[in-house]
Write an enzyme that holds these catalytic residues in place. Structure first.
Site, PDB file in Angstrom:
ATOM      1  N   THR A 223       0.833  -1.195   0.000  1.00 13.31           N
ATOM      2  CA  THR A 223       0.000   0.000   0.000  1.00 13.31           C
ATOM      3  C   THR A 223       0.873   1.252   0.000  1.00 13.31           C
ATOM      4  OG1 THR A 223      -1.488   1.315   1.382  1.00 13.31           O
ATOM      5  CG2 THR A 223      -0.270  -0.392   2.505  1.00 13.31           C
TER       6      THR A 223
ATOM      7  N   TYR B 286      -2.894  -1.035  10.606  1.00 11.63           N
ATOM      8  CA  TYR B 286      -3.009  -1.826   9.366  1.00 11.63           C
ATOM      9  C   TYR B 286      -1.848  -1.503   8.426  1.00 11.63           C
ATOM     10  CZ  TYR B 286      -3.992  -2.087   4.430  1.00 11.63           C
ATOM     11  OH  TYR B 286      -3.832  -2.270   3.084  1.00 11.63           O
ATOM     12  N   HIS B 287      -1.644  -0.207   8.149  1.00  8.51           N
ATOM     13  CA  HIS B 287      -0.585   0.172   7.207  1.00  8.51           C
ATOM     14  C   HIS B 287       0.785  -0.269   7.743  1.00  8.51           C
ATOM     15  CE1 HIS B 287      -3.745   3.023   5.707  1.00  8.51           C
ATOM     16  NE2 HIS B 287      -3.184   2.751   4.550  1.00  8.51           N
TER      17      HIS B 287
ATOM     18  N   LYS C  55       1.635  -3.693   6.798  1.00  8.95           N
ATOM     19  CA  LYS C  55       2.061  -3.817   5.398  1.00  8.95           C
ATOM     20  C   LYS C  55       3.560  -3.509   5.263  1.00  8.95           C
ATOM     21  CE  LYS C  55      -0.808  -4.381   2.593  1.00  8.95           C
ATOM     22  NZ  LYS C  55      -1.521  -5.585   2.102  1.00  8.95           N
TER      23      LYS C  55
ATOM     24  N   LEU D 104     -13.680   7.454  -2.225  1.00 11.84           N
ATOM     25  CA  LEU D 104     -14.511   7.870  -3.362  1.00 11.84           C
ATOM     26  C   LEU D 104     -15.805   7.060  -3.410  1.00 11.84           C
ATOM     27  CD1 LEU D 104     -14.560   9.783  -5.922  1.00 11.84           C
ATOM     28  CD2 LEU D 104     -14.194   7.673  -7.169  1.00 11.84           C
TER      29      LEU D 104
ATOM     30  N   SER E 267      -1.473   4.039  10.373  1.00 14.18           N
ATOM     31  CA  SER E 267      -2.455   3.183  11.060  1.00 14.18           C
ATOM     32  C   SER E 267      -1.739   1.872  11.354  1.00 14.18           C
ATOM     33  CB  SER E 267      -3.694   2.918  10.199  1.00 14.18           C
ATOM     34  OG  SER E 267      -3.426   1.887   9.249  1.00 14.18           O
TER      35      SER E 267
HETATM   36  N1  USQ Z   1     -11.170  10.114   4.109  1.00 14.78           N
HETATM   37  C1  USQ Z   1     -12.057  11.162   4.283  1.00 14.78           C
HETATM   38  N2  USQ Z   1     -13.368  10.856   4.453  1.00 14.78           N
HETATM   39  C2  USQ Z   1     -13.838   9.577   4.460  1.00 14.78           C
HETATM   40  C3  USQ Z   1     -12.933   8.514   4.290  1.00 14.78           C
HETATM   41  C4  USQ Z   1     -11.604   8.827   4.117  1.00 14.78           C
HETATM   42  O1  USQ Z   1     -11.681  12.326   4.270  1.00 14.78           O
HETATM   43  O2  USQ Z   1     -15.051   9.383   4.624  1.00 14.78           O
HETATM   44  C5  USQ Z   1      -9.746  10.399   3.878  1.00 14.78           C
HETATM   45  C6  USQ Z   1      -8.810   9.718   4.855  1.00 14.78           C
HETATM   46  O3  USQ Z   1      -8.648  10.479   6.031  1.00 14.78           O
HETATM   47  C7  USQ Z   1      -7.547   9.541   4.018  1.00 14.78           C
HETATM   48  C8  USQ Z   1      -8.065   9.388   2.596  1.00 14.78           C
HETATM   49  O4  USQ Z   1      -9.398   9.864   2.604  1.00 14.78           O
HETATM   50  O5  USQ Z   1      -6.782  10.712   4.083  1.00 14.78           O
HETATM   51  C9  USQ Z   1      -8.066   7.958   2.093  1.00 14.78           C
HETATM   52  O6  USQ Z   1      -8.816   7.162   2.998  1.00 14.78           O
HETATM   53  P1  USQ Z   1      -9.453   5.760   2.573  1.00 14.78           P
HETATM   54  O7  USQ Z   1     -10.351   5.337   3.694  1.00 14.78           O
HETATM   55  O8  USQ Z   1     -10.024   5.820   1.214  1.00 14.78           O
HETATM   56  O9  USQ Z   1      -8.173   4.829   2.454  1.00 14.78           O
HETATM   57  P2  USQ Z   1      -7.255   4.156   3.563  1.00 14.78           P
HETATM   58  O10 USQ Z   1      -7.886   4.074   4.895  1.00 14.78           O
HETATM   59  O11 USQ Z   1      -5.923   4.818   3.500  1.00 14.78           O
HETATM   60  O12 USQ Z   1      -7.121   2.657   3.061  1.00 14.78           O
HETATM   61  C10 USQ Z   1      -7.480   2.255   1.733  1.00 14.78           C
HETATM   62  C11 USQ Z   1      -7.718   0.739   1.741  1.00 14.78           C
HETATM   63  C12 USQ Z   1      -6.420   0.030   2.104  1.00 14.78           C
HETATM   64  C13 USQ Z   1      -5.307   0.489   1.172  1.00 14.78           C
HETATM   65  C14 USQ Z   1      -5.182   2.002   1.191  1.00 14.78           C
HETATM   66  C15 USQ Z   1      -4.202   2.554   0.203  1.00 14.78           C
HETATM   67  O13 USQ Z   1      -8.746   0.409   2.662  1.00 14.78           O
HETATM   68  O14 USQ Z   1      -6.617  -1.373   2.030  1.00 14.78           O
HETATM   69  O15 USQ Z   1      -4.095  -0.097   1.577  1.00 14.78           O
HETATM   70  O16 USQ Z   1      -6.453   2.581   0.846  1.00 14.78           O
HETATM   71  S1  USQ Z   1      -3.360   3.995   0.811  1.00 14.78           S
HETATM   72  O17 USQ Z   1      -4.346   4.917   1.361  1.00 14.78           O
HETATM   73  O18 USQ Z   1      -2.615   4.575  -0.251  1.00 14.78           O
HETATM   74  O19 USQ Z   1      -2.493   3.542   1.874  1.00 14.78           O
END
Ligand code: USQ
Length: 383
Positions: free
Chosen positions: A144, A181-182, A185, A239, A179
């Protein structure tokens, strides 16, 4: 090729099975239904309930004539996993069998411990199964982008040249996750890198950003074959969540200032990246790392996109900033490199208005199934 997909019931897992199967590969999938059980436990089921795996393979076979073999079981059980390796001798193993949710890992100590145990032991078991049964097997692990965090320097594709007191060395790019979780990874990557050095395994680690979308070429053929689409706070990515919120009239849940930037990718491109990686394996004793994203956006930019397309489609969309439940940097530099997969042949499907429109239509058709209570349940990093 013989492809073993671990975590074949998940958002990426089932579409991956169909994708490889449609191209004539022999596909075996394993899953323990963790996500289904957890969605039931935490009242956050996907928008459309998917048929179970055996049923889905029946539908797929009826449509294409191709069989997909399914095992229901837990890959943290080494003997179970090894017996599948012995029976099928996969050429490629794709590892999606991890607890994938950052909020889940921050719910409480029990969920944190589960995340650690599941994600690390599953990865360890693959390394052992490959070493003991078939060292030729190429391991593709979903990493990730969150492993890198948001450093104040450009993010390279996995590796970093360091010069220190006149000497140079190549290391894994510095990582600091936001997090538990991260963090698992990061630990996975370190573990695989250790076994690459020690046993000469060949590994591709795909540093993926948040994925969006539901439609894949194979899943589109029959609605029962579509992947699971989560919009809840635990499993939904941002999204997908915003699109559902726009349809049900929930304010778009921007955490904090919304200036956090991430790299995003369409689920179709995720499949293409995994496929390209499988077709072009690295040599033995090599850990190859790609950053699996196609464009970057701030949360505000995503919200504005959904707002504009939603308004045009007749929804009264509201954007709202909530206190950020996560501990993450909101204003930061972000410049990741992501050319490796494109050089290998990826042609990105970018986030156009049409993509958002298509998602809005899907959600609209299933509006009656949306559980509004699962949108914001209040998981806090600092509680
Ligand atoms: N966010 C908002 N509002 C929301 C949900 C999320 O502002 O309702 C923000 C979060 O604070 C974050 C960003 O959007 O800054 C991305 O959040 P996310 O929930 O879409 O993604 P994340 O929790 O980081 O995890 C997801 C997947 C995970 C993968 C990761 C890739 O669940 O399995 O590893 O995306 S990454 O984010 O690049 O680490």
């Amino acid at each position: 090729m013989r492809i073993l997909v671990m975590g074949c019931d998940g958002y990426m897992g089932w579409p991956t099975c169909m994708h490889f199967s449609s191209k004539g590969h022999e596909v075996i999938g394993i899953d323990n239904y963790f996500k289904r059980y957890t969605a039931l436990e935490l009242d956050c089921e996907p928008i459309v309930l998917n048929p179970n795996l055996v049923e889905r393979t029946r539908i797929w076979e009826g449509l294409t004539g191709n069989k997909i073999g399914i095992y229901i079981g837990d890959v943290t059980d080494y003997h179970f996993l090894k017996s599948i390796f012995i029976d099928h001798k996969p050429d490629v193993v794709i590892h999606y069998a991890e607890q994938p949710s950052a909020p889940y890992s921050m719910l409480n100590r029990e969920k944190a411990a589960f995340t650690l145990q599941n994600n690390l032991i599953s990865t360890l078991n693959i390394a052992y199964a490959v070493k003991e049964v078939n060292t030729q097997c190429h391991i593709i692990k979903l990493g990730t982008m969150g492993e890198y965090g948001t450093p104040n320097i450009d993010i390279e594709e996995g590796w970093f040249d360091i010069e220190h007191k006149g000497r140079t060395e190549k290391f894994l790019f510095p990582r600091q996750a936001s997090s538990l979780y991260h963090t698992t990874k990061i630990q996975d990557t370190d573990m695989l890198w250790y076994y690459v050095r020690t046993w000469g395994l060949r590994v591709t680690d795909l540093m993926q950003g948040p994925v969006y979308g539901i439609f894949t070429d194979e899943g589109k053929q029959d609605s029962r074959l579509m992947t699971n689409f989560h919009y809840d706070e635990i499993f939904g990515t941002v999204l997908n969540r915003f699109v559902v919120q726009a349809v049900v009239g929930h304010p778009l849940t921007i955490y904090g200032s919304g200036t956090q930037i991430r790299g995003y990718i369409n689920i179709k491109d995720s499949l293409a990246c995994v496929y390209l990686s499988a077709m072009h394996p690295p040599e033995h004793g090599k850990l190859r790392i790609f950053n699996q994203i196609t464009e970057t956006f701030s949360v505000n930019e995503l919200a504005e996109k959904v707002y504009a397309v939603g308004k045009k489609a007749g929804y009264s969309v509201e954007i709202k900033h909530y206190d950020n439940p996560r501990v993450e940097t909101e204003d930061h530099y972000y410049n990741p490199k992501y050319t490796g997969l494109m050089e290998m042949g990826l042609h990105p499907n970018y986030l156009t208005d049409e993509v958002v429109e298509e998602l809005l239509c899907l959600v609209e058709r299933n509006k009656g199934c949306i559980n509004k209570n699962s949108i914001l349940r209040g998981v806090k990093w600092n509680k």
